[in-house]
Design an enzyme around this catalytic site. Structure first.
Site, PDB file in Angstrom:
ATOM      1  CG  ASP A  38      -1.959   0.988   1.182  1.00 17.42           C
ATOM      2  OD1 ASP A  38      -2.218   1.514   0.106  1.00 17.42           O
ATOM      3  OD2 ASP A  38      -2.558   1.404   2.344  1.00 17.42           O
ATOM      4  N   GLY A 123       0.492  -9.835   4.252  1.00 21.47           N
ATOM      5  CA  GLY A 123       1.739  -9.229   4.939  1.00 21.47           C
ATOM      6  C   GLY A 123       1.178  -9.035   6.352  1.00 21.47           C
ATOM      7  CB  VAL A 124       1.033  -6.149   8.640  1.00 20.42           C
ATOM      8  CG1 VAL A 124       2.636  -5.766   8.375  1.00 20.42           C
ATOM      9  CG2 VAL A 124       0.320  -5.220   7.726  1.00 20.42           C
ATOM     10  CE1 TYR A 125      -4.097  -4.652   7.517  1.00 17.63           C
ATOM     11  CE2 TYR A 125      -5.789  -5.121   5.995  1.00 17.63           C
ATOM     12  CZ  TYR A 125      -5.134  -4.358   6.771  1.00 17.63           C
ATOM     13  OH  TYR A 125      -5.387  -3.006   6.753  1.00 17.63           O
TER      14      TYR A 125
END
Length: 172
Positions: A38, A123-125
């Protein structure tokens, strides 16, 4: 690069460099940029992208919104808000499938002939990568069976990430 079914390619690349009709951003609900893919997309597109995103009123998880691409080599950015993984008991699978489904519907409705997906929510999710690959490919193949004629690229961050998609394809 590996090609499957003449319409699906799996690549390791920087999605911001792909010359396709649309890239799919793994966005957050604000659509105003963040980390990972993003942030990279927002930085590469320039400040015009965040200005346009600010007019959209955010986006719900599982949904997508499309913007211009500004300084990117693609034509459009489809912002898909993937789910945060909470163990699989909060409709994460359905919401992830909805991201891919809605992005492909936007591509179809806007006659986009090529679309490149980042690996949404992995990823971070924290979405498990193997399961995310399976959901992505099932949803993509459903659109191909229903007549989407465009090229679909799955753009992975690393060679290791491509293995999840290759394994899924070999077991289909």
């Amino acid at each position: 690069m590996e090609t499957y079914s003449n319409q699906i390619k799996i690549v390791v690349a920087d999605i911001t460099t792909l010359k396709v009709d649309a890239i799919v951003n793994a966005a957050n609900r604000s659509l105003l940029g963040g980390g990972g893919v993003d942030g990279a997309i927002h930085r590469a597109a320039g400040p015009e992208l965040v200005r346009e995103c600010a007019t959209l009123g955010g986006c719900e998880t599982g949904q997508c919104k499309m913007t211009d691409a500004y300084r990117l080599p693609c034509k459009k950015v489809i912002h898909a808000v993937g789910p945060v993984w909470h163990g699989g008991s909060h409709q994460e699978r359905q919401l992830l499938a909805s991201c891919y489904d809605n992005a492909l519907k936007l591509a179809e409705d806007n006659q986009l002939e090529s679309i490149a997906f980042s690996c949404i929510s992995t990823g971070v999710y924290g979405f498990p990568k193997a399961e995310a690959a399976r959901i992505a490919l099932q949803t993509i193949f459903a659109h191909l069976r229903d007549g989407y004629q465009g090229q679909v690229i799955i753009c992975c961050f690393s060679e290791e990430d491509t293995e999840y998609y290759k394994d899924c394809l070999s077991n289909c």
